[in-house]
Design an enzyme around this catalytic site. Structure first.
Site, PDB file in Angstrom:
ATOM      1  N   ASP A 103       0.813  -1.221   0.000  1.00  0.00           N
ATOM      2  CA  ASP A 103       0.000   0.000   0.000  1.00  0.00           C
ATOM      3  C   ASP A 103       0.842   1.265   0.000  1.00  0.00           C
ATOM      4  OD1 ASP A 103       1.056  -0.165   2.529  1.00  0.00           O
ATOM      5  OD2 ASP A 103      -0.838   0.172   3.589  1.00  0.00           O
ATOM      6  N   CYS A 155       5.069  -0.252   2.657  1.00  0.00           N
ATOM      7  CA  CYS A 155       5.629  -1.583   2.911  1.00  0.00           C
ATOM      8  C   CYS A 155       6.960  -1.536   3.653  1.00  0.00           C
ATOM      9  CB  CYS A 155       5.740  -2.379   1.621  1.00  0.00           C
ATOM     10  SG  CYS A 155       6.862  -1.679   0.387  1.00  0.00           S
ATOM     11  N   HIS A 205       9.102  -3.402  -3.574  1.00  0.00           N
ATOM     12  CA  HIS A 205       8.421  -3.910  -2.382  1.00  0.00           C
ATOM     13  C   HIS A 205       9.406  -4.487  -1.372  1.00  0.00           C
ATOM     14  CE1 HIS A 205       4.850  -5.159  -0.261  1.00  0.00           C
ATOM     15  NE2 HIS A 205       5.306  -6.388  -0.154  1.00  0.00           N
TER      16      HIS A 205
END
Length: 226
Positions: free
Chosen positions: A95, A98, A204
């Site tokens: 979102d 991370c 990520h």
């Protein structure tokens, strides 16, 4: 008959409850942090990768994101590395928070404390501008203001600030072709703990554990899909 939900009183009560809840959360986090400060890391994960050479870490902001095909290949490379070293990811929500969620999981066993991590990183950036200013290719105040926003992606500058704030060695197992492992050390002090994250292609971060020891967390939102 009066409205049993009383809009005005309900709003006021909700505000008070929210404030009380926030205060309780702050007290809980502070207590957990104080307890954790007393602990020394045992290096169990570190022993698995002790033979790897880490590259010197230079804090930097995100400049480019790989396209979908490259990102997919990078993730496959990361998955193979983790399997080789007996490591497994706890999936963190994708979102925009991370990095801070993964750090919160490592520090407090709860990714939901990401707001606290971000707040402490921002404090570190403000108080010690001289440590980070030269790595930021934009007006420093603008950078800090941008990083304060929820959903703003963390970068290697915020990782360095987190390492400094929490006196932690942050260990990244990466998807990069030529860089498997990166260590981020606090400046001018010895680390009191190790935080283990996987880092996928500037996209990520996940939280790392030994295979078979990934804890079960209750997630409120959808995971990152990979």
């Amino acid at each position: 008959m009066s409205d049993p939900y009383g809009n005005a009183s309900s709003s006021s009560g909700s505000s008070l409850n929210s404030s009380s809840h926030d205060t309780e959360d702050d007290h809980t986090i502070a207590a957990m942090l104080a307890e954790d400060e007393k602990l020394r890391y045992d290096g169990k994960l570190g022993k698995r990768l002790s033979h790897l050479d880490s590259i010197p870490h230079t804090p930097r902001v995100i400049t480019a994101i790989p396209d979908a095909n490259d990102a997919t290949l990078d993730h496959e490379r990361l998955a193979q590395r983790l399997a080789t070293y007996g490591l497994a990811e706890m999936r963190i929500e994708g979102d925009g928070n991370c990095q801070f969620r993964a750090l919160a999981d490592q520090l407090f066993q709860n990714p939901d404390y990401h707001k606290y991590i971000r707040k402490e990183v921002i404090k570190q950036l403000k108080r010690h501008r001289n440590l980070y200013d030269s790595y930021v290719p934009m007006k420093y105040r603008s950078y800090v203001k941008k990083m304060k926003r929820l959903g703003e992606w963390g970068d290697h500058v915020t990782l360095q600030a987190a390492a400094d704030r929490f006196e932690a060695k942050i260990c990244l197992v990466t998807s990069f072709r030529d860089t498997c492992y990166i260590e981020i050390l606090p400046k001018d002090r010895s680390p009191s703990r190790e935080l283990w994250l996987s880092f996928w292609s500037e996209i990520h971060y996940n939280s790392l554990y030994q295979t078979g020891e990934v804890p079960t967390r209750t997630h409120r939102k959808k995971h990152w899909l990979f």
